[in-house]
Scaffold this motif. Structure first.
Motif, PDB file in Angstrom:
ATOM      1  N   TYR A  76       0.849  -1.199   0.000  1.00 38.83           N
ATOM      2  CA  TYR A  76       0.000   0.000   0.000  1.00 38.83           C
ATOM      3  C   TYR A  76       0.882   1.245   0.000  1.00 38.83           C
ATOM      4  N   GLU A  77       0.509   2.218  -0.830  1.00 39.93           N
ATOM      5  CA  GLU A  77       1.306   3.434  -0.955  1.00 39.93           C
ATOM      6  C   GLU A  77       0.624   4.648  -0.339  1.00 39.93           C
ATOM      7  N   LYS A  78      -0.628   4.506   0.033  1.00 36.45           N
ATOM      8  CA  LYS A  78      -1.334   5.593   0.723  1.00 36.45           C
ATOM      9  C   LYS A  78      -2.243   4.977   1.772  1.00 36.45           C
ATOM     10  N   ILE A  79      -2.073   5.400   3.021  1.00 36.66           N
ATOM     11  CA  ILE A  79      -2.860   4.858   4.130  1.00 36.66           C
ATOM     12  C   ILE A  79      -3.532   6.017   4.850  1.00 36.66           C
ATOM     13  N   THR A  80      -4.857   6.024   4.830  1.00 33.81           N
ATOM     14  CA  THR A  80      -5.625   7.049   5.539  1.00 33.81           C
ATOM     15  C   THR A  80      -6.037   6.469   6.888  1.00 33.81           C
ATOM     16  N   ILE A  81      -5.636   7.119   7.957  1.00 32.63           N
ATOM     17  CA  ILE A  81      -5.843   6.586   9.307  1.00 32.63           C
ATOM     18  C   ILE A  81      -6.789   7.491  10.087  1.00 32.63           C
TER      19      ILE A  81
END
Length: 222
Positions: free
Chosen positions: A80-85
């Motif tokens: 994964y290259e973008k993780i929204t937390i």
């Protein structure tokens, strides 16, 4: 390496590719390859289509360093290259920042009171597996010497130092894993298994010192 040209139809000439190279590039029937002409030389490589960056959204319910580390590490290794937390406890961002520092190429690019976004801004260059392995071994040697000294002298409150060394080992293991993930499984398994087992020693030393730090023991002499 020599290959014989084969006439196919009236105007096409074909040549076979070495099976070892085809397998190493994970190519199969129907896949495309790229040809680049340089004077009298042809350079052949797998055709690379620009893939959409893998993205995912996750919710963290508790400011727990170990659990956040496990989640983010797994997502990193899955590509994964973008993780929204999203999180409810603002203390989570402190741990997220620490862990992101140990994920090569990842940075926190946006942050609010209730969430943040982690994005891969840089890709690893070609790595030398032996060099990565040696880095892990050397860090563990240093960690062992430090833990031995702290236990012998009865020094407590040094968890941050040990955590940094442990996370450095974890970082190099994850880098190796991401590269091996792109190779043929049969040739990658032994390399990953070896660095995985060696890297676990960093965690064993960390947990050893943490148990001592939380105990009533004054010191542990060799």
């Amino acid at each position: 390496m020599e290959r014989q040209l084969v006439q196919h139809g009236s105007s096409t000439v074909m040549v076979s590719l070495p099976k070892k190279w085809v397998d190493s590039q994970k190519l199969k029937r129907g896949d495309c390859v790229s040809l680049q002409l340089h004077d009298d030389t042809i350079i052949l490589s797998p055709y690379s289509r620009k893939e959409e960056a893998k993205e995912i959204s996750v919710t963290i319910s508790k400011a727990d360093y170990e659990k956040i580390r496990t989640v983010l590490g797994a997502l990193y290794r899955q590509g994964y290259e973008k993780i929204t937390i999203s999180y409810h406890d603002s203390k989570c961002i402190y741990f997220i920042q620490l862990i992101t520092n140990a994920l090569l190429g990842f940075e926190v690019v946006d942050q609010t009171e209730r969430g943040c976004v982690i994005k891969k801004l840089a890709r690893e260059a070609q790595i030398d597996y032996s060099e990565m392995f040696n880095k892990v071994v050397n860090i563990i040697k240093a960690e062992f010497a430090i833990v031995k000294e702290y236990l012998g002298r009865g020094e407590k409150g040094k968890m941050h130092e040990l955590r940094t060394l442990r996370d450095d080992c974890w970082k190099f293991k994850n880098v190796v894993y991401n590269h091996l993930r792109e190779t043929v499984l049969s040739s990658a398994f032994d390399d990953y298994f070896l660095i995985h087992i060696v890297e676990q020693n960093a965690s064993f030393l960390y947990w050893t010192y943490r148990s001592f730090d939380n105990s009533d023991l004054k010191k542990i002499s060799p």
